[in-house]
Design a protein around this motif. Structure first.
Motif, PDB file in Angstrom:
ATOM      1  N   MET A   1       0.850  -1.196   0.000  1.00 11.07           N
ATOM      2  CA  MET A   1       0.000   0.000   0.000  1.00 11.07           C
ATOM      3  C   MET A   1       0.886   1.248   0.000  1.00 11.07           C
ATOM      4  O   MET A   1       1.830   1.349   0.782  1.00 11.07           O
ATOM      5  CB  MET A   1      -0.890   0.005   1.247  1.00 11.07           C
ATOM      6  N   PRO A   2       0.641   2.236  -0.892  1.00 18.06           N
ATOM      7  CA  PRO A   2       1.467   3.433  -0.940  1.00 18.06           C
ATOM      8  C   PRO A   2       1.458   4.172   0.388  1.00 18.06           C
ATOM      9  O   PRO A   2       0.466   4.198   1.103  1.00 18.06           O
ATOM     10  CB  PRO A   2       0.801   4.271  -2.042  1.00 18.06           C
ATOM     11  N   GLN A   3       2.596   4.782   0.715  1.00 20.14           N
ATOM     12  CA  GLN A   3       2.705   5.509   1.965  1.00 20.14           C
ATOM     13  C   GLN A   3       1.992   6.852   1.871  1.00 20.14           C
ATOM     14  O   GLN A   3       1.815   7.420   0.803  1.00 20.14           O
ATOM     15  CB  GLN A   3       4.182   5.743   2.288  1.00 20.14           C
ATOM     16  N   ALA A   4       1.581   7.358   3.047  1.00 21.40           N
ATOM     17  CA  ALA A   4       1.031   8.708   3.099  1.00 21.40           C
ATOM     18  C   ALA A   4       2.143   9.696   2.765  1.00 21.40           C
ATOM     19  O   ALA A   4       3.307   9.485   3.092  1.00 21.40           O
ATOM     20  CB  ALA A   4       0.470   8.983   4.488  1.00 21.40           C
ATOM     21  N   ILE A   5       1.783  10.779   2.109  1.00 29.20           N
ATOM     22  CA  ILE A   5       2.771  11.759   1.672  1.00 29.20           C
ATOM     23  C   ILE A   5       2.914  12.841   2.738  1.00 29.20           C
ATOM     24  O   ILE A   5       1.931  13.481   3.108  1.00 29.20           O
ATOM     25  CB  ILE A   5       2.358  12.380   0.331  1.00 29.20           C
ATOM     26  N   PRO A   6       4.131  13.074   3.240  1.00 28.58           N
ATOM     27  CA  PRO A   6       4.323  14.106   4.263  1.00 28.58           C
ATOM     28  C   PRO A   6       4.161  15.509   3.688  1.00 28.58           C
ATOM     29  O   PRO A   6       4.226  15.717   2.474  1.00 28.58           O
ATOM     30  CB  PRO A   6       5.762  13.866   4.736  1.00 28.58           C
ATOM     31  N   ILE A   7       3.937  16.472   4.582  1.00 25.52           N
ATOM     32  CA  ILE A   7       3.771  17.867   4.185  1.00 25.52           C
ATOM     33  C   ILE A   7       5.090  18.406   3.626  1.00 25.52           C
ATOM     34  O   ILE A   7       6.176  18.097   4.120  1.00 25.52           O
ATOM     35  CB  ILE A   7       3.331  18.721   5.394  1.00 25.52           C
ATOM     36  N   ILE A   8       5.000  19.238   2.604  1.00 24.42           N
ATOM     37  CA  ILE A   8       6.191  19.859   2.021  1.00 24.42           C
ATOM     38  C   ILE A   8       6.823  20.800   3.044  1.00 24.42           C
ATOM     39  O   ILE A   8       6.127  21.628   3.644  1.00 24.42           O
ATOM     40  CB  ILE A   8       5.828  20.634   0.745  1.00 24.42           C
ATOM     41  N   GLU A 163      12.332  13.968  -4.018  1.00 18.41           N
ATOM     42  CA  GLU A 163      13.219  12.838  -4.301  1.00 18.41           C
ATOM     43  C   GLU A 163      13.659  12.120  -3.026  1.00 18.41           C
ATOM     44  O   GLU A 163      14.555  11.275  -3.071  1.00 18.41           O
ATOM     45  CB  GLU A 163      14.422  13.321  -5.108  1.00 18.41           C
ATOM     46  N   SER A 164      13.014  12.435  -1.908  1.00 19.86           N
ATOM     47  CA  SER A 164      13.279  11.690  -0.677  1.00 19.86           C
ATOM     48  C   SER A 164      12.605  10.322  -0.766  1.00 19.86           C
ATOM     49  O   SER A 164      11.641  10.132  -1.512  1.00 19.86           O
ATOM     50  CB  SER A 164      12.762  12.456   0.539  1.00 19.86           C
ATOM     51  N   ASP A 165      13.110   9.363  -0.005  1.00 24.27           N
ATOM     52  CA  ASP A 165      12.642   7.980  -0.137  1.00 24.27           C
ATOM     53  C   ASP A 165      11.140   7.841   0.096  1.00 24.27           C
ATOM     54  O   ASP A 165      10.438   7.178  -0.679  1.00 24.27           O
ATOM     55  CB  ASP A 165      13.403   7.075   0.836  1.00 24.27           C
ATOM     56  N   ASN A 166      10.633   8.445   1.166  1.00 22.91           N
ATOM     57  CA  ASN A 166       9.213   8.297   1.480  1.00 22.91           C
ATOM     58  C   ASN A 166       8.320   8.852   0.377  1.00 22.91           C
ATOM     59  O   ASN A 166       7.309   8.245   0.005  1.00 22.91           O
ATOM     60  CB  ASN A 166       8.878   8.997   2.802  1.00 22.91           C
ATOM     61  N   VAL A 167       8.696  10.010  -0.137  1.00 22.50           N
ATOM     62  CA  VAL A 167       7.874  10.633  -1.169  1.00 22.50           C
ATOM     63  C   VAL A 167       8.007   9.877  -2.490  1.00 22.50           C
ATOM     64  O   VAL A 167       7.024   9.698  -3.216  1.00 22.50           O
ATOM     65  CB  VAL A 167       8.236  12.121  -1.329  1.00 22.50           C
ATOM     66  N   LEU A 168       9.203   9.398  -2.806  1.00 20.73           N
ATOM     67  CA  LEU A 168       9.381   8.597  -4.019  1.00 20.73           C
ATOM     68  C   LEU A 168       8.466   7.379  -4.011  1.00 20.73           C
ATOM     69  O   LEU A 168       7.828   7.055  -5.022  1.00 20.73           O
ATOM     70  CB  LEU A 168      10.836   8.137  -4.148  1.00 20.73           C
ATOM     71  N   ASN A 169       8.395   6.701  -2.876  1.00 18.16           N
ATOM     72  CA  ASN A 169       7.542   5.519  -2.777  1.00 18.16           C
ATOM     73  C   ASN A 169       6.075   5.875  -2.987  1.00 18.16           C
ATOM     74  O   ASN A 169       5.326   5.151  -3.653  1.00 18.16           O
ATOM     75  CB  ASN A 169       7.729   4.848  -1.413  1.00 18.16           C
ATOM     76  N   ALA A 170       5.673   7.006  -2.414  1.00 12.33           N
ATOM     77  CA  ALA A 170       4.279   7.429  -2.567  1.00 12.33           C
ATOM     78  C   ALA A 170       3.982   7.811  -4.017  1.00 12.33           C
ATOM     79  O   ALA A 170       2.929   7.463  -4.562  1.00 12.33           O
ATOM     80  CB  ALA A 170       3.991   8.598  -1.634  1.00 12.33           C
ATOM     81  N   LEU A 171       4.909   8.512  -4.648  1.00 15.05           N
ATOM     82  CA  LEU A 171       4.702   8.919  -6.039  1.00 15.05           C
ATOM     83  C   LEU A 171       4.704   7.712  -6.978  1.00 15.05           C
ATOM     84  O   LEU A 171       3.980   7.696  -7.982  1.00 15.05           O
ATOM     85  CB  LEU A 171       5.779   9.919  -6.459  1.00 15.05           C
ATOM     86  N   ALA A 172       5.504   6.708  -6.651  1.00 15.13           N
ATOM     87  CA  ALA A 172       5.508   5.494  -7.468  1.00 15.13           C
ATOM     88  C   ALA A 172       4.144   4.817  -7.436  1.00 15.13           C
ATOM     89  O   ALA A 172       3.716   4.201  -8.415  1.00 15.13           O
ATOM     90  CB  ALA A 172       6.588   4.531  -6.977  1.00 15.13           C
ATOM     91  N   GLY A 173       3.446   4.948  -6.306  1.00  8.64           N
ATOM     92  CA  GLY A 173       2.117   4.372  -6.195  1.00  8.64           C
ATOM     93  C   GLY A 173       1.036   5.224  -6.825  1.00  8.64           C
ATOM     94  O   GLY A 173      -0.087   4.760  -7.036  1.00  8.64           O
ATOM     95  N   HIS A 174       1.373   6.483  -7.124  1.00 12.61           N
ATOM     96  CA  HIS A 174       0.396   7.410  -7.712  1.00 12.61           C
ATOM     97  C   HIS A 174       1.073   8.233  -8.807  1.00 12.61           C
ATOM     98  O   HIS A 174       1.254   9.450  -8.669  1.00 12.61           O
ATOM     99  CB  HIS A 174      -0.186   8.327  -6.633  1.00 12.61           C
ATOM    100  N   PRO A 175       1.450   7.592  -9.910  1.00 11.67           N
ATOM    101  CA  PRO A 175       2.184   8.309 -10.967  1.00 11.67           C
ATOM    102  C   PRO A 175       1.392   9.433 -11.613  1.00 11.67           C
ATOM    103  O   PRO A 175       1.981  10.299 -12.264  1.00 11.67           O
ATOM    104  CB  PRO A 175       2.514   7.200 -11.975  1.00 11.67           C
ATOM    105  N   ARG A 176       0.076   9.453 -11.421  1.00 10.80           N
ATOM    106  CA  ARG A 176      -0.720  10.537 -12.015  1.00 10.80           C
ATOM    107  C   ARG A 176      -0.506  11.870 -11.300  1.00 10.80           C
ATOM    108  O   ARG A 176      -0.984  12.907 -11.770  1.00 10.80           O
ATOM    109  CB  ARG A 176      -2.202  10.159 -12.014  1.00 10.80           C
ATOM    110  N   LEU A 177       0.227  11.855 -10.184  1.00 14.50           N
ATOM    111  CA  LEU A 177       0.608  13.119  -9.559  1.00 14.50           C
ATOM    112  C   LEU A 177       1.582  13.899 -10.434  1.00 14.50           C
ATOM    113  O   LEU A 177       1.757  15.106 -10.256  1.00 14.50           O
ATOM    114  CB  LEU A 177       1.228  12.866  -8.179  1.00 14.50           C
TER     115      LEU A 177
END
Length: 207
Positions: A1-8, A163-177
């Motif tokens: 399951m994709p990780q939650a995306i942290p605040i910028i 390009e941080s690990d957590n955000v990369l994983n989340a973006l990989a799960g939601h490429p439409r971002l």
């Protein structure tokens, strides 16, 4: 399951007082605009909890929001946006897609690299930019428009965050971002790690 995306991290790019007077954000000329915010599964749960109708997000695994007709003007609005107060009903839990703006995460024109850029349709950034001549026919070359140092530093923080690990994983799960190429966006830099992640996952879905 994709990780939650942290605040910028970092400050809000556009001051709130400017945002409240802007006539660009949260408005869309077409009902099916590809620029409608995309929300991840976790972001959808938060948006619904804060009052957005679940019907506005047809796929709860990840979806672009369904916009509504402007009550007094032409075009369409995000259902989280109040055109009278100019406030967002879910601002505190707004999705990554909205947090990023006026920066843009998109594929380049050749659709072979993910890039970070800034939107010349944002009146605030356009006023801040140092350009040799006025805009004609969309975004000019990057050599013509340069953002102030503070904004460039924030852009770098955003790029590092994306390009941080957590955000990369989340973006990989939601490429439409990652949106399709936008000609009004001035490219600041390529995002090599994110590009490689989406390539390796063969995830180049677009809106």
């Amino acid at each position: 399951m994709p990780q939650a995306i942290p605040i910028i991290p970092g400050p809000q790019v556009v001051p709130s007082a400017v945002c409240f007077k802007c006539q660009v954000c949260c408005r869309f000329p077409e009902q099916d605009s590809f620029l409608r915010p995309y929300l991840t599964e976790d972001e959808i749960r938060q948006a619904v909890t804060h009052g957005i109708p679940s019907s506005s997000l047809p796929d709860h695994r990840g979806s672009q929001i369904e916009v509504v007709r402007h009550p007094t003007d032409e075009g369409f609005l995000c259902p989280a946006f109040d055109p009278i107060t100019q406030h967002c009903h879910i601002y505190e839990v707004r999705p990554l897609d909205c947090q990023l703006y006026p920066f843009a995460l998109m594929w380049n024109a050749q659709h072979d690299w993910v890039v970070l850029g800034w939107d010349t349709l944002c009146p605030f950034l356009l006023e801040q930019a140092d350009g040799d001549r006025p805009l004609t026919g969309g975004a000019p070359p990057t050599t013509m428009l340069t953002l102030p140092k503070a904004l460039m530093e924030q852009a770098q923080r955003v790029a590092t965050y994306l390009e941080s690990d957590n955000v990369l994983n989340a973006l990989a799960g939601h490429p439409r971002l990652v949106t399709p190429f936008q000609p009004d966006v001035v490219v600041l830099q390529t995002l090599d790690r994110l590009t490689a992640t989406l390539r390796s996952s063969n995830m180049r879905d677009t809106r």
